[in-house]
Design an enzyme around this catalytic site. Structure first.
Site, mmCIF file in Angstrom:
data_model
loop_
_atom_site.group_PDB
_atom_site.id
_atom_site.type_symbol
_atom_site.label_atom_id
_atom_site.label_comp_id
_atom_site.label_asym_id
_atom_site.label_seq_id
_atom_site.Cartn_x
_atom_site.Cartn_y
_atom_site.Cartn_z
ATOM 1 N N ASP A 153 0.842 -1.193 0.000
ATOM 2 C CA ASP A 153 0.000 0.000 0.000
ATOM 3 C C ASP A 153 0.881 1.249 0.000
ATOM 4 O O ASP A 153 2.040 1.203 0.419
ATOM 5 C CB ASP A 153 -0.895 0.021 1.250
ATOM 6 C CG ASP A 153 -1.852 -1.159 1.279
ATOM 7 O OD1 ASP A 153 -2.156 -1.700 0.203
ATOM 8 O OD2 ASP A 153 -2.278 -1.532 2.383
HETATM 9 N N1 URA Z 1 -1.157 -5.975 3.830
HETATM 10 C C1 URA Z 1 -1.680 -4.727 3.798
HETATM 11 O O1 URA Z 1 -2.740 -4.473 4.356
HETATM 12 N N2 URA Z 1 -0.990 -3.771 3.147
HETATM 13 C C2 URA Z 1 0.193 -3.994 2.546
HETATM 14 O O2 URA Z 1 0.769 -3.068 1.989
HETATM 15 C C3 URA Z 1 0.730 -5.292 2.586
HETATM 16 C C4 URA Z 1 0.028 -6.271 3.244
#
Ligand code: URA
Length: 247
Positions: free
Chosen positions: A106
């Site tokens: 993310d």
């Molecule tokens: N899980 C998430 O919620 N975000 C990420 O970036 C990676 C794993």
């Protein structure tokens, strides 16, 4: 690796076009083992030849594997209209056509990201069938509990079409800090898994992929090439808690 035409090899491992490479050859700016190249069709053996362009030695490799310490605020994509991407952060000397992030984090997640131009490697480390673990540190808005660990180990059902997550490992590091190991990568997975347990993730940082930890010497936004040994560690399998569940 088979010998390849020089113009193709150089253009394939950089952001230069074949036309630019040919122009430089014409201007006498490209040497192989100290001898000026006369023809763009000259064959190049990756492992043996020393190629210099305008006085700078190139390090030629058929595929590139980079480890980046992804900072927050950068998207894990090759291109984005509004935001810098992890590929934009690759310094010019390491840039080449076809680089992409192997897997997604993310925008606000930080930590280990592999950037490569090797699609087969990306598939190998991302497919749940390969059993390559991804390890994260998650800071929560409340204490980590034994019940969360049990639910992660059983496979948390997610709302929507994805069904249940594969079993995942969760360990308490500090009162509100958990180490989480996943063997798959669904959208916002860790945040959604904790949300299903009534907790909010306030910070998420990936610390390892396979058996390869993030290099603690890399500042946020920095990247470097993987060594051949690290490439092996990156692909290390760990059967994890999904063994016997059809994978
Ligand atoms: N899980 C998430 O919620 N975000 C990420 O970036 C990676 C794993």
């Amino acid at each position: 690796m088979k010998p390849e035409r020089l113009d193709k090899a150089l253009a394939g491992q950089s952001t230069w076009s074949r036309r630019e490479v040919r122009d430089w050859i014409r201007q006498g700016l490209v040497t192989v083992d100290g001898i000026p190249v006369k023809s763009p069709e000259q064959k190049l053996d990756w492992e043996q030849h020393r190629v210099v362009v305008a006085g700078k030695e190139l390090s030629l490799r058929p595929r590139l594997y980079l480890m980046m310490n992804k900072p927050a605020g950068v998207v894990s994509a090759t291109r984005d209209d509004g935001c810098p991407t992890v590929v934009d952060l690759v310094p010019p000397q390491l840039r080449r056509r076809g680089l992409f992030p192997a897997g997604r984090l993310d925008k606000d997640t930080t930590g280990m990201m592999v950037i490569t131009d090797d699609g087969a490697l990306a598939h190998r480390i991302l497919s749940p069938k390969s059993h390559v673990p991804k390890t994260y540190l998650a800071r929560l808005d409340r204490p980590v509990t034994a019940e969360m660990a049990e639910r992660f180990a059983a496979g948390i059902p997610l709302a929507g079409e994805e069904g249940a997550c594969l079993p995942a490992a969760l360990e308490t590091v500090e009162e509100t800090l958990a180490r989480v190991v996943l063997w798959e990568g669904m959208y916002h997975q860790i945040k959604r898994m904790f949300a299903a347990c009534g907790a909010r993730v306030v910070e998420l940082h990936r610390v390892a992929m396979g058996a390869l930890p993030l290099d603690s010497g890399l500042a946020p936004g920095e990247c470097r090439e993987l060594t051949p040994e690290e490439l092996v560690l990156l692909q290390a399998r760990d059967e994890g808690p999904s063994v016997g569940k059809g994978l």
